[in-house]
Design a protein around this motif. Structure first.
Motif, PDB file in Angstrom:
ATOM      1  N   HIS A  95       9.022  40.657   4.980  1.00  0.00           N
ATOM      2  CA  HIS A  95      10.088  41.568   4.547  1.00  0.00           C
ATOM      3  C   HIS A  95       9.447  42.824   3.978  1.00  0.00           C
ATOM      4  O   HIS A  95       9.101  42.873   2.801  1.00  0.00           O
ATOM      5  CB  HIS A  95      10.964  40.889   3.488  1.00  0.00           C
ATOM      6  CG  HIS A  95      11.560  39.610   3.950  1.00  0.00           C
ATOM      7  ND1 HIS A  95      12.651  39.561   4.804  1.00  0.00           N
ATOM      8  CD2 HIS A  95      11.200  38.320   3.722  1.00  0.00           C
ATOM      9  CE1 HIS A  95      12.946  38.296   5.062  1.00  0.00           C
ATOM     10  NE2 HIS A  95      12.076  37.534   4.424  1.00  0.00           N
ATOM     11  N   ILE A  96       9.300  43.809   4.824  1.00  0.00           N
ATOM     12  CA  ILE A  96       8.547  45.010   4.455  1.00  0.00           C
ATOM     13  C   ILE A  96       9.186  45.727   3.262  1.00  0.00           C
ATOM     14  O   ILE A  96       8.508  46.098   2.301  1.00  0.00           O
ATOM     15  CB  ILE A  96       8.457  45.950   5.676  1.00  0.00           C
ATOM     16  CG1 ILE A  96       7.669  45.252   6.794  1.00  0.00           C
ATOM     17  CG2 ILE A  96       7.807  47.279   5.312  1.00  0.00           C
ATOM     18  CD1 ILE A  96       7.779  45.925   8.144  1.00  0.00           C
ATOM     19  N   ASP A  97      10.486  45.905   3.326  1.00  0.00           N
ATOM     20  CA  ASP A  97      11.208  46.603   2.259  1.00  0.00           C
ATOM     21  C   ASP A  97      11.014  45.890   0.910  1.00  0.00           C
ATOM     22  O   ASP A  97      10.739  46.504  -0.112  1.00  0.00           O
ATOM     23  CB  ASP A  97      12.693  46.675   2.642  1.00  0.00           C
ATOM     24  CG  ASP A  97      13.511  47.463   1.651  1.00  0.00           C
ATOM     25  OD1 ASP A  97      13.708  48.663   1.867  1.00  0.00           O
ATOM     26  OD2 ASP A  97      13.950  46.870   0.637  1.00  0.00           O
ATOM     27  N   ARG A  98      11.099  44.573   0.966  1.00  0.00           N
ATOM     28  CA  ARG A  98      10.957  43.787  -0.269  1.00  0.00           C
ATOM     29  C   ARG A  98       9.524  43.883  -0.821  1.00  0.00           C
ATOM     30  O   ARG A  98       9.324  44.042  -2.020  1.00  0.00           O
ATOM     31  CB  ARG A  98      11.311  42.336   0.025  1.00  0.00           C
ATOM     32  CG  ARG A  98      11.190  41.434  -1.187  1.00  0.00           C
ATOM     33  CD  ARG A  98      11.486  40.000  -0.815  1.00  0.00           C
ATOM     34  NE  ARG A  98      12.896  39.776  -0.587  1.00  0.00           N
ATOM     35  CZ  ARG A  98      13.379  38.780   0.164  1.00  0.00           C
ATOM     36  NH1 ARG A  98      12.562  37.932   0.755  1.00  0.00           N
ATOM     37  NH2 ARG A  98      14.669  38.624   0.304  1.00  0.00           N
ATOM     38  N   SER A  99       8.534  43.822   0.058  1.00  0.00           N
ATOM     39  CA  SER A  99       7.134  43.911  -0.402  1.00  0.00           C
ATOM     40  C   SER A  99       6.865  45.272  -1.036  1.00  0.00           C
ATOM     41  O   SER A  99       6.189  45.363  -2.070  1.00  0.00           O
ATOM     42  CB  SER A  99       6.161  43.693   0.759  1.00  0.00           C
ATOM     43  OG  SER A  99       6.353  42.425   1.332  1.00  0.00           O
ATOM     44  N   LEU A 100       7.404  46.335  -0.421  1.00  0.00           N
ATOM     45  CA  LEU A 100       7.198  47.676  -0.981  1.00  0.00           C
ATOM     46  C   LEU A 100       7.828  47.774  -2.367  1.00  0.00           C
ATOM     47  O   LEU A 100       7.218  48.299  -3.310  1.00  0.00           O
ATOM     48  CB  LEU A 100       7.796  48.742  -0.055  1.00  0.00           C
ATOM     49  CG  LEU A 100       7.032  48.983   1.253  1.00  0.00           C
ATOM     50  CD1 LEU A 100       7.857  49.868   2.188  1.00  0.00           C
ATOM     51  CD2 LEU A 100       5.663  49.610   0.996  1.00  0.00           C
ATOM     52  N   ALA A 101       9.046  47.253  -2.503  1.00  0.00           N
ATOM     53  CA  ALA A 101       9.723  47.305  -3.800  1.00  0.00           C
ATOM     54  C   ALA A 101       8.938  46.520  -4.848  1.00  0.00           C
ATOM     55  O   ALA A 101       8.775  46.959  -5.991  1.00  0.00           O
ATOM     56  CB  ALA A 101      11.143  46.762  -3.671  1.00  0.00           C
ATOM     57  N   LEU A 102       8.427  45.383  -4.419  1.00  0.00           N
ATOM     58  CA  LEU A 102       7.667  44.525  -5.343  1.00  0.00           C
ATOM     59  C   LEU A 102       6.412  45.249  -5.871  1.00  0.00           C
ATOM     60  O   LEU A 102       6.052  45.103  -7.044  1.00  0.00           O
ATOM     61  CB  LEU A 102       7.274  43.255  -4.577  1.00  0.00           C
ATOM     62  CG  LEU A 102       6.755  42.065  -5.366  1.00  0.00           C
ATOM     63  CD1 LEU A 102       7.786  41.589  -6.389  1.00  0.00           C
ATOM     64  CD2 LEU A 102       6.423  40.907  -4.404  1.00  0.00           C
ATOM     65  N   ILE A 103       5.778  46.023  -5.041  1.00  0.00           N
ATOM     66  CA  ILE A 103       4.579  46.761  -5.473  1.00  0.00           C
ATOM     67  C   ILE A 103       4.956  47.731  -6.595  1.00  0.00           C
ATOM     68  O   ILE A 103       4.296  47.789  -7.640  1.00  0.00           O
ATOM     69  CB  ILE A 103       3.933  47.506  -4.284  1.00  0.00           C
ATOM     70  CG1 ILE A 103       3.394  46.501  -3.259  1.00  0.00           C
ATOM     71  CG2 ILE A 103       2.812  48.428  -4.778  1.00  0.00           C
ATOM     72  CD1 ILE A 103       2.886  47.128  -1.964  1.00  0.00           C
ATOM     73  N   ARG A 104       6.040  48.458  -6.396  1.00  0.00           N
ATOM     74  CA  ARG A 104       6.465  49.416  -7.440  1.00  0.00           C
ATOM     75  C   ARG A 104       6.926  48.694  -8.705  1.00  0.00           C
ATOM     76  O   ARG A 104       6.646  49.146  -9.811  1.00  0.00           O
ATOM     77  CB  ARG A 104       7.569  50.306  -6.900  1.00  0.00           C
ATOM     78  CG  ARG A 104       7.030  51.334  -5.907  1.00  0.00           C
ATOM     79  CD  ARG A 104       7.931  52.529  -5.944  1.00  0.00           C
ATOM     80  NE  ARG A 104       7.507  53.575  -5.044  1.00  0.00           N
ATOM     81  CZ  ARG A 104       8.359  54.342  -4.361  1.00  0.00           C
ATOM     82  NH1 ARG A 104       9.669  54.145  -4.490  1.00  0.00           N
ATOM     83  NH2 ARG A 104       7.926  55.307  -3.590  1.00  0.00           N
ATOM     84  N   GLU A 105       7.635  47.581  -8.522  1.00  0.00           N
ATOM     85  CA  GLU A 105       8.068  46.807  -9.706  1.00  0.00           C
ATOM     86  C   GLU A 105       6.873  46.359 -10.527  1.00  0.00           C
ATOM     87  O   GLU A 105       6.961  46.189 -11.733  1.00  0.00           O
ATOM     88  CB  GLU A 105       8.855  45.561  -9.276  1.00  0.00           C
ATOM     89  CG  GLU A 105      10.303  45.843  -8.932  1.00  0.00           C
ATOM     90  CD  GLU A 105      10.922  44.717  -8.097  1.00  0.00           C
ATOM     91  OE1 GLU A 105      10.468  43.557  -8.207  1.00  0.00           O
ATOM     92  OE2 GLU A 105      11.856  45.026  -7.323  1.00  0.00           O
ATOM     93  N   ASN A 106       5.747  46.184  -9.853  1.00  0.00           N
ATOM     94  CA  ASN A 106       4.528  45.776 -10.550  1.00  0.00           C
ATOM     95  C   ASN A 106       3.734  46.972 -11.076  1.00  0.00           C
ATOM     96  O   ASN A 106       2.582  46.827 -11.483  1.00  0.00           O
ATOM     97  CB  ASN A 106       3.658  44.919  -9.638  1.00  0.00           C
ATOM     98  CG  ASN A 106       4.086  43.456  -9.660  1.00  0.00           C
ATOM     99  OD1 ASN A 106       3.640  42.678 -10.484  1.00  0.00           O
ATOM    100  ND2 ASN A 106       4.997  43.095  -8.770  1.00  0.00           N
TER     101      ASN A 106
END
Ligand code: DX5
Ligand code: ZN
Length: 231
Positions: A95-106
């Motif tokens: 899930h590309i969108d989810r992985s990208l969001a997770l990086i920023r959340e971190n």
């Protein structure tokens, strides 16, 4: 505006800490940290433990390039280990969108990496979640390979997309190139649209000078070429 990011893949691993500090003292901007897992690519390197170990040795941005899957569980580990930028390959994430969001959340900047045969359309629907796009100019897995010339046209295309986004939103997205970058071709690569340059063997092997190792002359040569490209 131009950033030089030596890849630790070609460093002397027996004294990695010294190599990281030295390349930054010699003028490097970022530390490019190649993570390979023997699944996504046929090679194996280092993980979060090593990132954590080098973190205190330099204030420079640690630019983690994940060539590994699954992606998501590594994101928190690398953010916790002090990474600043985390980039992954779309083929390695469910899930590309989810992985990208997770990086920023971190708390990190998020990047998407494109293999030589991966189309740029993967960036189209996630542009707002990208801080960086990385164009591979070799097939991922090994240092010391030859720059694939078709990357230049692809870089021009990536730059155009990023520029259109910049015009619309005012938000800057970096265009990074990775693989086979040398003093001889960095000017042409910059002119094609890259602003961030990974160089492994050109710096850590060809540019090694003295003992303890220094890298001043090769980094100065890369910068001189970038200045020439910009003028
Ligand atoms: C390749 C890695 C690159 C590599 C670059 O899979 O992602 O970062 O280390 O090395 P050179 O500059 O030697 O091609
Ligand atoms: Zn890399």
């Amino acid at each position: 505006m131009y950033l030089i990011a030596p890849s630790i893949l070609s460093a002397d691993f027996a004294r990695l800490g010294e190599e990281v500090a030295s390349v930054v003292e010699s003028g490097a901007d970022w530390i490019h940290f190649d993570v390979m897992d023997n699944h996504y690519v046929p090679n194996m390197t280092v993980g979060p433990v090593v990132c954590k170990a080098i973190r205190p040795l330099t204030p420079a941005t640690i630019d983690v390039h994940l060539m590994a899957r699954p992606v998501d569980r590594l994101i928190g580990d690398f953010a916790g280990a002090g990474a600043n930028v985390i980039t992954f390959h779309p083929e390695a994430s469910e899930h590309i969108d989810r992985s990208l969001a997770l990086i920023r959340e971190n708390g990190c900047l998020a990047g998407l990496a494109f293999n030589p045969a991966t189309p740029l359309l993967y960036m189209d629907h996630v542009m707002d979640k990208l801080d960086l796009v990385l164009l591979m100019s070799v097939n991922p897995g090994f240092g010391g390979q030859k720059f694939i010339p078709a990357t230049l046209a692809k870089l021009r295309e990536a730059r155009a997309r990023v520029q259109a986004h910049e015009r619309e939103t005012g938000r800057r997205v970096r265009v990074e190139v990775d693989g086979g970058v040398k003093v001889e071709n960095i000017a042409a690569i910059a002119q094609a649209g890259a602003d961030t340059f990974v160089a492994g063997s050109a710096i850590y092997e060809a540019g090694r000078d003295g003992d303890p190792h220094r890298y001043d002359s090769v980094i100065a040569a890369l910068r001189a070429e970038l200045e020439r490209a910009g003028s």
